[in-house]
Scaffold this active site. Structure first.
Site, PDB file in Angstrom:
ATOM      1  N   SER A   1     -13.220  25.504 -28.331  1.00 51.00           N
ATOM      2  CA  SER A   1     -13.444  24.258 -29.057  1.00 51.00           C
ATOM      3  C   SER A   1     -12.351  24.133 -30.113  1.00 51.00           C
ATOM      4  O   SER A   1     -11.923  25.120 -30.708  1.00 51.00           O
ATOM      5  CB  SER A   1     -14.817  24.303 -29.721  1.00 51.00           C
ATOM      6  OG  SER A   1     -14.842  23.439 -30.842  1.00 51.00           O
TER       7      SER A   1
ATOM      8  N   LYS B   1      -8.304   3.723   1.725  1.00 51.67           N
ATOM      9  CA  LYS B   1      -7.404   4.869   1.531  1.00 51.67           C
ATOM     10  C   LYS B   1      -7.526   5.597   0.205  1.00 51.67           C
ATOM     11  O   LYS B   1      -7.684   6.818   0.162  1.00 51.67           O
ATOM     12  CB  LYS B   1      -5.962   4.440   1.760  1.00 51.67           C
ATOM     13  CG  LYS B   1      -5.762   4.053   3.198  1.00 51.67           C
ATOM     14  CD  LYS B   1      -4.374   3.748   3.577  1.00 51.67           C
ATOM     15  CE  LYS B   1      -4.415   3.116   4.953  1.00 51.67           C
ATOM     16  NZ  LYS B   1      -5.305   1.897   5.010  1.00 51.67           N
TER      17      LYS B   1
ATOM     18  N   SER C   1       0.812  -1.220   0.000  1.00 60.48           N
ATOM     19  CA  SER C   1       0.000   0.000   0.000  1.00 60.48           C
ATOM     20  C   SER C   1       0.847   1.272   0.000  1.00 60.48           C
ATOM     21  O   SER C   1       0.311   2.375  -0.022  1.00 60.48           O
ATOM     22  CB  SER C   1      -0.960   0.013   1.198  1.00 60.48           C
ATOM     23  OG  SER C   1      -0.245  -0.210   2.392  1.00 60.48           O
TER      24      SER C   1
ATOM     25  N   GLN D   1      -7.755  -1.851   4.059  1.00 57.64           N
ATOM     26  CA  GLN D   1      -6.739  -1.078   3.334  1.00 57.64           C
ATOM     27  C   GLN D   1      -7.378  -0.331   2.146  1.00 57.64           C
ATOM     28  O   GLN D   1      -6.833   0.663   1.675  1.00 57.64           O
ATOM     29  CB  GLN D   1      -5.648  -2.038   2.842  1.00 57.64           C
ATOM     30  CG  GLN D   1      -4.562  -1.398   2.043  1.00 57.64           C
ATOM     31  CD  GLN D   1      -3.344  -2.294   1.922  1.00 57.64           C
ATOM     32  OE1 GLN D   1      -2.617  -2.523   2.897  1.00 57.64           O
ATOM     33  NE2 GLN D   1      -3.107  -2.831   0.741  1.00 57.64           N
TER      34      GLN D   1
ATOM     35  N   LYS E   1     -16.841  29.157 -29.989  1.00 59.57           N
ATOM     36  CA  LYS E   1     -17.291  28.619 -28.706  1.00 59.57           C
ATOM     37  C   LYS E   1     -16.403  28.977 -27.522  1.00 59.57           C
ATOM     38  O   LYS E   1     -15.202  29.135 -27.628  1.00 59.57           O
ATOM     39  CB  LYS E   1     -17.443  27.103 -28.800  1.00 59.57           C
ATOM     40  CG  LYS E   1     -18.586  26.803 -29.733  1.00 59.57           C
ATOM     41  CD  LYS E   1     -19.210  25.454 -29.567  1.00 59.57           C
ATOM     42  CE  LYS E   1     -19.503  25.064 -28.155  1.00 59.57           C
ATOM     43  NZ  LYS E   1     -19.969  23.684 -28.127  1.00 59.57           N
TER      44      LYS E   1
ATOM     45  N   ASN F   1      -2.310  -2.536  13.158  1.00 59.59           N
ATOM     46  CA  ASN F   1      -3.760  -2.305  13.153  1.00 59.59           C
ATOM     47  C   ASN F   1      -4.140  -1.039  13.935  1.00 59.59           C
ATOM     48  O   ASN F   1      -4.974  -0.251  13.478  1.00 59.59           O
ATOM     49  CB  ASN F   1      -4.495  -3.524  13.714  1.00 59.59           C
ATOM     50  CG  ASN F   1      -4.225  -4.765  12.884  1.00 59.59           C
ATOM     51  OD1 ASN F   1      -3.633  -4.675  11.808  1.00 59.59           O
ATOM     52  ND2 ASN F   1      -4.646  -5.918  13.378  1.00 59.59           N
TER      53      ASN F   1
ATOM     54  N   GLU G   1     -18.435  22.284 -15.737  1.00 59.86           N
ATOM     55  CA  GLU G   1     -18.782  20.914 -16.136  1.00 59.86           C
ATOM     56  C   GLU G   1     -17.939  19.899 -15.369  1.00 59.86           C
ATOM     57  O   GLU G   1     -18.426  18.837 -14.972  1.00 59.86           O
ATOM     58  CB  GLU G   1     -18.574  20.743 -17.639  1.00 59.86           C
ATOM     59  CG  GLU G   1     -19.618  21.508 -18.444  1.00 59.86           C
ATOM     60  CD  GLU G   1     -19.302  21.560 -19.937  1.00 59.86           C
ATOM     61  OE1 GLU G   1     -20.241  21.506 -20.722  1.00 59.86           O
ATOM     62  OE2 GLU G   1     -18.120  21.658 -20.306  1.00 59.86           O
TER      63      GLU G   1
ATOM     64  N   TYR H   1      -9.847  -6.148  12.713  1.00 60.86           N
ATOM     65  CA  TYR H   1      -9.191  -5.689  11.489  1.00 60.86           C
ATOM     66  C   TYR H   1      -9.234  -6.773  10.404  1.00 60.86           C
ATOM     67  O   TYR H   1      -9.062  -7.961  10.672  1.00 60.86           O
ATOM     68  CB  TYR H   1      -7.729  -5.302  11.767  1.00 60.86           C
ATOM     69  CG  TYR H   1      -7.017  -4.866  10.496  1.00 60.86           C
ATOM     70  CD1 TYR H   1      -7.143  -3.561  10.029  1.00 60.86           C
ATOM     71  CD2 TYR H   1      -6.267  -5.767   9.742  1.00 60.86           C
ATOM     72  CE1 TYR H   1      -6.530  -3.168   8.843  1.00 60.86           C
ATOM     73  CE2 TYR H   1      -5.648  -5.384   8.565  1.00 60.86           C
ATOM     74  CZ  TYR H   1      -5.791  -4.081   8.112  1.00 60.86           C
ATOM     75  OH  TYR H   1      -5.197  -3.698   6.944  1.00 60.86           O
TER      76      TYR H   1
ATOM     77  N   ASN I   1     -16.486  27.336 -23.797  1.00 57.96           N
ATOM     78  CA  ASN I   1     -17.201  26.300 -23.047  1.00 57.96           C
ATOM     79  C   ASN I   1     -16.962  26.417 -21.541  1.00 57.96           C
ATOM     80  O   ASN I   1     -15.840  26.686 -21.114  1.00 57.96           O
ATOM     81  CB  ASN I   1     -16.755  24.917 -23.524  1.00 57.96           C
ATOM     82  CG  ASN I   1     -17.100  24.701 -24.990  1.00 57.96           C
ATOM     83  OD1 ASN I   1     -18.128  25.181 -25.461  1.00 57.96           O
ATOM     84  ND2 ASN I   1     -16.238  23.991 -25.697  1.00 57.96           N
TER      85      ASN I   1
ATOM     86  N   THR J   1     -38.847  27.281 -10.862  1.00 58.37           N
ATOM     87  CA  THR J   1     -39.203  25.949 -10.370  1.00 58.37           C
ATOM     88  C   THR J   1     -39.499  25.152 -11.627  1.00 58.37           C
ATOM     89  O   THR J   1     -40.002  25.712 -12.617  1.00 58.37           O
ATOM     90  CB  THR J   1     -40.437  25.976  -9.442  1.00 58.37           C
ATOM     91  OG1 THR J   1     -41.554  26.443 -10.188  1.00 58.37           O
ATOM     92  CG2 THR J   1     -40.227  26.882  -8.237  1.00 58.37           C
ATOM     93  N   HIS J   2     -39.172  23.871 -11.598  1.00 59.88           N
ATOM     94  CA  HIS J   2     -39.330  23.008 -12.791  1.00 59.88           C
ATOM     95  C   HIS J   2     -38.592  23.596 -14.006  1.00 59.88           C
ATOM     96  O   HIS J   2     -39.001  23.366 -15.132  1.00 59.88           O
ATOM     97  CB  HIS J   2     -40.804  22.796 -13.149  1.00 59.88           C
ATOM     98  CG  HIS J   2     -41.662  22.462 -11.977  1.00 59.88           C
ATOM     99  ND1 HIS J   2     -41.879  21.169 -11.542  1.00 59.88           N
ATOM    100  CD2 HIS J   2     -42.348  23.264 -11.116  1.00 59.88           C
ATOM    101  CE1 HIS J   2     -42.678  21.194 -10.469  1.00 59.88           C
ATOM    102  NE2 HIS J   2     -42.970  22.446 -10.192  1.00 59.88           N
TER     103      HIS J   2
HETATM  104  N1  ARG Z   1      -1.574  -1.221   5.011  1.00 55.24           N
HETATM  105  C1  ARG Z   1      -2.436  -1.707   6.021  1.00 55.24           C
HETATM  106  C2  ARG Z   1      -3.787  -0.968   5.918  1.00 55.24           C
HETATM  107  O1  ARG Z   1      -3.794   0.025   5.330  1.00 55.24           O
HETATM  108  C3  ARG Z   1      -1.866  -1.478   7.370  1.00 55.24           C
HETATM  109  C4  ARG Z   1      -2.358  -2.424   8.428  1.00 55.24           C
HETATM  110  C5  ARG Z   1      -1.830  -3.780   8.177  1.00 55.24           C
HETATM  111  N2  ARG Z   1      -2.239  -4.664   9.199  1.00 55.24           N
HETATM  112  C6  ARG Z   1      -2.124  -5.995   9.019  1.00 55.24           C
HETATM  113  N3  ARG Z   1      -2.516  -6.732   9.997  1.00 55.24           N
HETATM  114  N4  ARG Z   1      -1.659  -6.491   7.925  1.00 55.24           N
HETATM  115  O2  ARG Z   1      -4.784  -1.402   6.422  1.00 55.24           O
END
Ligand code: ARG
Length: 458
Positions: A277, A325, A22, A322, A283, A110, A290, A317, A285, A155-156
């Protein structure tokens, strides 16, 4: 070097390693991981795992790592660690040798990842609030300049009653005010620190978790270790706040796209936020708007994605988490960018007040006034509504606005209509009459602007 090699005799498959790693996205948590590690080092020193001088060495080394990466976190990407936690630990070991290996005592990735992302969310919430404030300030200043810019309200998507461009701006100010307060609420719930929960069952070292929490800028420690390592509510809350706000920004963008269209011609967007354009030279735009409208999709997607990822997870966990993120990183970056661009769109916006006024005058936007006029003459509203409907049909057949009808013509519809009807059909009167709190009466709008300015200054 992986953090967990002892139990394994074979190397991980390269494809699995890439799939599992990660670092390529969680490098963004470097500062939080270092701060959390400094907090953790102090905590385990307090129970005798480190000596004073070992603690000092560890903190100095962690600060060095911080100073090296802070100017540009992306330099972390040249390394090949599994995740940001292994990366920080390996840098530490590079700097202080075996002493660095003591830091992970009593801690798990964790609770480490849980605290890192929560600290990151807290920082983001504050930064986003600043961006919201900046857009609100811009809206208020555009409102201030456009208190006399009368335009049709819809409205509408049918012309309904006249409003002012100022009133329109202040509507979006209000939406952003709620977004701001949603961030404040979320921030309150982000005040508990999960570090010291261990892998799931709590840490086996008798540290003062509330002190650790305060050292890391939290109010107190979380109360249940199973919950602590598996809670991602704060990410969900930020994603839902971002999603709601993106609904607001998308509607803002959509309104402006309509107002900017050749059909409306209510305003012109500056060259700074429009594109040409490649084929049609005439044009200009509204790409900025948008894209704001379009980018709402990926923010909602991040929310739906994480809800779906979390819904079936057994405590505590699981690696599924993961997946929290990339969505939150992208969604908050997108939201922030859209807030900034929305502000830029407003900078040089030119309202074509002649055109907006003319449009407000068309479309029988003053029909409600005529009905209210009849009510004042004693006609029950339902009946008045019907009479005015007939008068509108008649005016349409003559291709005239209501105020162009003569008294004789008006009296075909109701005998009580007299000369005093004309002033109440004017745009100014339509606006003036909406004088209860929240209405478009210019005095009320001026008060709303003043109240907003006081709020923004406080
Ligand atoms: N990269 C992991 C995450 O984002 C970190 C935690 C990893 N924990 C584990 N028990 N492998 O969740």
């Amino acid at each position: 070097m992986a953090l967990w090699g002892g139990r394994f005799t074979q190397q991980a498959d390269a494809k699995f390693k890439y799939f599992n790693d990660s670092l390529r996205f969680d490098y963004r948590l470097a500062i939080q991981d270092i701060e959390g590690s400094i907090g953790w080092a102090k905590a385990i020193q307090s129970v005798g795992i480190l000596t004073e001088s070992e603690l000092e060495q560890l903190i100095a080394a962690l600060k060095e790592v911080r100073a090296e990466v802070e100017p540009n976190l992306a330099i972390i990407l040249k390394d090949d660690a599994e995740d940001i936690h292994s990366w920080v630990e390996s840098k530490l070991i590079e700097k202080v040798g075996d002493l660095g290996k003591k830091l992970h005592t009593g801690r798990s990735r964790n609770d480490q990842v849980a605290v890192d992302i929560k600290m990151w969310c807290k920082v983001q919430a504050v930064a986003l609030q600043e961006r919201i404030r900046a857009l609100q300030e811009r809206l208020v200043s555009v409102a201030e300049e456009n208190q006399n810019s009368v335009m049709p309200g819809y409205t509408h998507l049918q012309r309904a009653q006249p409003v002012t461009f100022a009133h329109w701006c202040m509507a979006y100010y209000e939406m952003l005010e709620r977004d701001f307060s949603r961030l404040s609420d979320a921030n309150k719930r982000m005040g508990t620190c999960p570090l010291g929960s261990g892998a799931l069952a709590g840490t086996a070292y008798g540290i003062d978790r509330d002190l650790l929490a305060r050292n890391l800028g939290f109010d107190e420690a979380t109360r249940n270790s199973l919950d602590s390592v598996s809670d991602r509510d704060h990410i969900l809350e930020l994603l839902s706040t971002a999603s709601i706000s993106m609904v607001h920004l998308s509607r803002f963008a959509e309104d402006l796209i309509i107002f900017n269209s050749g059909e409306s011609g209510f305003l012109e967007m500056s060259d700074r936020v429009t594109s040409g354009s490649s084929l049609m030279p005439q044009k200009k735009n509204p790409d900025a708007c948008e894209l704001i409208r379009g980018k709402s999709g990926r923010v909602f997607g991040a929310l739906t994605g994480l809800l779906t990822t979390l819904k079936g997870l057994p405590l505590a966990y699981n690696k599924d988490m993961q997946e929290d993120k990339e969505g939150i990183f992208d969604a908050l970056e997108t939201w922030q960018a859209c807030l900034e661009i929305a502000e830029l769109v407003l900078v040089d916006i030119q309202v074509n007040t002649e055109r907006t006024r003319e449009a407000a005058q068309q479309g029988y936007a003053n029909a409600t006034e005529l009905a209210d006029y009849l009510v004042a003459k004693g006609v029950p509203f339902r009946e008045a509504h019907h009479i005015v409907g007939e008068a509108v049909v008649y005016a349409i057949s003559k291709k005239e606005p209501l105020e162009a009808l003569s008294i004789a013509e008006f009296q075909q519809f109701h005998p009580t209509i007299g000369d005093d009807v004309y002033p109440i059909l004017s745009l100014e009167s339509c606006l003036d009459k909406r004088c209860a709190k929240g209405g478009v009466n210019p005095q009320r709008v001026a008060e709303a602007i003043a109240a907003a300015k006081a709020n923004l200054a406080s």
